[in-house]
Design an enzyme around this catalytic site. Structure first.
Site, mmCIF file in Angstrom:
data_model
loop_
_atom_site.group_PDB
_atom_site.id
_atom_site.type_symbol
_atom_site.label_atom_id
_atom_site.label_comp_id
_atom_site.label_asym_id
_atom_site.label_seq_id
_atom_site.Cartn_x
_atom_site.Cartn_y
_atom_site.Cartn_z
ATOM 1 N N GLU A 48 95.670 84.295 104.381
ATOM 2 C CA GLU A 48 95.187 82.975 103.958
ATOM 3 C C GLU A 48 94.352 82.292 105.034
ATOM 4 O O GLU A 48 94.633 82.457 106.221
ATOM 5 C CB GLU A 48 96.390 82.059 103.669
ATOM 6 C CG GLU A 48 96.690 81.847 102.213
ATOM 7 C CD GLU A 48 95.648 81.034 101.464
ATOM 8 O OE1 GLU A 48 94.764 80.462 102.097
ATOM 9 O OE2 GLU A 48 95.731 80.973 100.224
ATOM 10 N N ASP A 49 93.365 81.510 104.604
ATOM 11 C CA ASP A 49 92.558 80.769 105.571
ATOM 12 C C ASP A 49 92.811 79.269 105.513
ATOM 13 O O ASP A 49 92.232 78.523 106.295
ATOM 14 C CB ASP A 49 91.056 81.002 105.311
ATOM 15 C CG ASP A 49 90.603 80.283 104.057
ATOM 16 O OD1 ASP A 49 91.267 80.442 103.013
ATOM 17 O OD2 ASP A 49 89.603 79.548 104.104
ATOM 18 N N ASP A 56 94.019 85.881 99.633
ATOM 19 C CA ASP A 56 93.290 84.730 99.134
ATOM 20 C C ASP A 56 91.819 85.183 99.013
ATOM 21 O O ASP A 56 91.443 86.198 99.601
ATOM 22 C CB ASP A 56 93.449 83.597 100.154
ATOM 23 C CG ASP A 56 92.598 82.402 99.842
ATOM 24 O OD1 ASP A 56 92.690 81.902 98.716
ATOM 25 O OD2 ASP A 56 91.829 81.963 100.723
ATOM 26 N N LEU A 57 91.016 84.473 98.266
ATOM 27 C CA LEU A 57 89.626 84.914 98.081
ATOM 28 C C LEU A 57 88.655 84.193 99.027
ATOM 29 O O LEU A 57 88.153 84.769 99.985
ATOM 30 C CB LEU A 57 89.210 84.715 96.620
ATOM 31 C CG LEU A 57 87.792 85.132 96.254
ATOM 32 C CD1 LEU A 57 87.548 86.604 96.502
ATOM 33 C CD2 LEU A 57 87.509 84.806 94.776
ATOM 34 N N ASP A 58 88.449 82.912 98.757
ATOM 35 C CA ASP A 58 87.483 82.146 99.550
ATOM 36 C C ASP A 58 87.991 81.980 100.983
ATOM 37 O O ASP A 58 89.078 81.461 101.200
ATOM 38 C CB ASP A 58 87.271 80.772 98.901
ATOM 39 C CG ASP A 58 86.411 79.872 99.755
ATOM 40 O OD1 ASP A 58 85.536 80.377 100.473
ATOM 41 O OD2 ASP A 58 86.621 78.644 99.715
ATOM 42 N N ASN A 92 86.810 80.918 89.177
ATOM 43 C CA ASN A 92 85.687 81.859 89.169
ATOM 44 C C ASN A 92 86.021 83.179 89.856
ATOM 45 O O ASN A 92 85.134 84.022 90.026
ATOM 46 C CB ASN A 92 84.479 81.221 89.875
ATOM 47 C CG ASN A 92 83.974 79.993 89.131
ATOM 48 O OD1 ASN A 92 83.607 80.089 87.963
ATOM 49 N ND2 ASN A 92 83.993 78.850 89.780
ATOM 50 N N LYS A 130 89.164 73.140 101.045
ATOM 51 C CA LYS A 130 89.446 74.578 101.079
ATOM 52 C C LYS A 130 90.820 74.894 100.498
ATOM 53 O O LYS A 130 91.826 74.307 100.906
ATOM 54 C CB LYS A 130 89.329 75.107 102.512
ATOM 55 C CG LYS A 130 87.890 75.164 102.962
ATOM 56 C CD LYS A 130 87.719 75.941 104.254
ATOM 57 C CE LYS A 130 86.241 76.037 104.600
ATOM 58 N NZ LYS A 130 86.019 76.623 105.919
ATOM 59 N N GLY A 131 90.844 75.798 99.549
ATOM 60 C CA GLY A 131 92.106 76.207 98.938
ATOM 61 C C GLY A 131 92.610 75.237 97.879
ATOM 62 O O GLY A 131 93.627 75.463 97.240
ATOM 63 N N THR A 151 82.793 81.798 100.191
ATOM 64 C CA THR A 151 82.163 81.006 99.130
ATOM 65 C C THR A 151 82.189 79.512 99.464
ATOM 66 O O THR A 151 81.536 78.724 98.778
ATOM 67 C CB THR A 151 82.852 81.253 97.767
ATOM 68 O OG1 THR A 151 84.245 81.399 97.984
ATOM 69 C CG2 THR A 151 82.311 82.496 97.094
ATOM 70 N N SER A 162 94.295 83.538 94.251
ATOM 71 C CA SER A 162 93.255 82.541 94.534
ATOM 72 C C SER A 162 93.378 81.324 93.626
ATOM 73 O O SER A 162 93.774 81.441 92.469
ATOM 74 C CB SER A 162 91.884 83.195 94.324
ATOM 75 O OG SER A 162 90.865 82.226 94.285
ATOM 76 N N ALA A 163 92.965 80.159 94.147
ATOM 77 C CA ALA A 163 92.947 78.936 93.339
ATOM 78 C C ALA A 163 91.714 78.872 92.450
ATOM 79 O O ALA A 163 91.611 78.030 91.568
ATOM 80 C CB ALA A 163 92.961 77.732 94.271
ATOM 81 N N SER A 164 90.765 79.784 92.673
ATOM 82 C CA SER A 164 89.480 79.679 91.988
ATOM 83 C C SER A 164 89.495 80.211 90.555
ATOM 84 O O SER A 164 89.957 81.315 90.287
ATOM 85 C CB SER A 164 88.417 80.442 92.779
ATOM 86 O OG SER A 164 87.210 80.461 92.042
ATOM 87 N N ARG A 219 89.603 72.757 91.744
ATOM 88 C CA ARG A 219 88.325 72.083 91.462
ATOM 89 C C ARG A 219 88.516 70.586 91.186
ATOM 90 O O ARG A 219 87.832 69.739 91.749
ATOM 91 C CB ARG A 219 87.636 72.749 90.273
ATOM 92 C CG ARG A 219 86.198 72.324 90.111
ATOM 93 C CD ARG A 219 85.575 72.988 88.881
ATOM 94 N NE ARG A 219 85.783 74.430 88.887
ATOM 95 C CZ ARG A 219 85.617 75.217 87.830
ATOM 96 N NH1 ARG A 219 85.208 74.693 86.684
ATOM 97 N NH2 ARG A 219 85.841 76.515 87.903
ATOM 98 N N LYS A 268 98.438 75.599 95.123
ATOM 99 C CA LYS A 268 98.949 75.743 96.483
ATOM 100 C C LYS A 268 99.064 74.338 97.081
ATOM 101 O O LYS A 268 98.193 73.529 96.808
ATOM 102 C CB LYS A 268 97.981 76.580 97.350
ATOM 103 C CG LYS A 268 97.733 78.008 96.823
ATOM 104 C CD LYS A 268 96.555 78.648 97.547
ATOM 105 C CE LYS A 268 96.207 80.012 96.965
ATOM 106 N NZ LYS A 268 95.006 80.639 97.580
#
Ligand code: B16
Ligand code: MG
Length: 217
Positions: free
Chosen positions: A169-170, A9-11, A118, A45-46, A17, A114-116, A49, A145
């Site tokens: 994952e966080d 996962d990213l963030d 960006n 989180k996760g 971020t 990632s869900a982002s 947008r 997710k």
């Protein structure tokens, strides 16, 4: 079991971020006349947008039309991008780059899930894109997710089976997504909301391929 791929996962896993998302959402809430707390930010989180905006508006008990919501989401994203555009590789969380190098030298494939929307820009800013064999993000998935789509797409691109993948994952929704996809999952961060994960780590400083292989032998 042989670990063939690690999906990140990213963030909250590679970079933090969330703090920039929080500033942007908090400013928007203030503009709409209500307070948005750090605790409430955990709910975003996760989450995508648009879903994040819906949650924010629910907290402020505010109703907006679909068109207004699109405008607000765009406005928030522009503010968020002011921070993203200043990111450097120094923002990669401790131990992450070393762990990824260790995995790669042991033949493990690496992907981003990632869900982002960006995510490609962030990966470019922190100079990590070249270490990834596949990137799946909010631009290429239709189901958020905890649907496993994002991670299953990673496995498909890497040509590995879900049970050969370990996800990092966080967020609870991300942990559930990994489990729903039939993957192994390690929770990164503090124990709250991560109880479904196979293992929990505070960060990547003490993790290497050898230890991971022991956990999943
Ligand atoms: P964007 P992840 C998620 O990233 C964030 O955790 C979440 O807070 C954010 O709303 C979502 O990305 C969408 O981000 O507005 O950039 O498309 O944890 O899935 O890497
Ligand atoms: Mg996350």
């Amino acid at each position: 079991m042989q670990i063939k791929a690690c999906l990140f996962d990213l963030d909250g896993v590679i970079v933090d971020t969330a703090k920039y998302h929080f500033i942007a959402w908090k400013e928007m809430a203030a503009g709409l006349g209500f307070d948005f707390t750090e605790k409430e930010n955990e709910l975003l989180k996760g989450v995508s947008r648009m879903r994040s905006l819906d949650i924010l508006l629910e907290i402020g008990k505010i109703t907006k039309t679909g068109e207004e919501k699109l405008r607000l989401a765009e406005q928030k994203n522009q503010r968020y991008l002011e921070y993203v555009n200043q990111m450097t590789e120094e923002e990669i969380l401790p131990g992450v780059a070393k762990f990824i190098d260790d995995l790669r030298s042991n033949g493990v494939l690496i992907a981003l899930g990632s869900a982002s929307k960006n995510a490609p820009l962030i990966m470019e800013r922190i100079h990590l894109a070249e270490k990834f064999d596949a990137i799946v993000d909010g631009n290429s998935v239709t189901k958020a997710k905890p649907d496993p789509e994002v991670f299953l797409k990673c496995a498909e691109l890497l040509k590995v089976k879900p049970h050969e993948c370990v996800v990092f994952e966080d967020a609870q929704a991300g942990i559930e997504a990994a489990l729903n996809g039939g993957m192994k999952v390690i929770g990164v961060g503090s124990p709250e909301n991560l109880s479904l994960a196979d293992y929990l780590i505070p960060g990547f400083k003490k993790l290497d391929y050898e230890l991971l292989s022991k956990w999943y032998k």
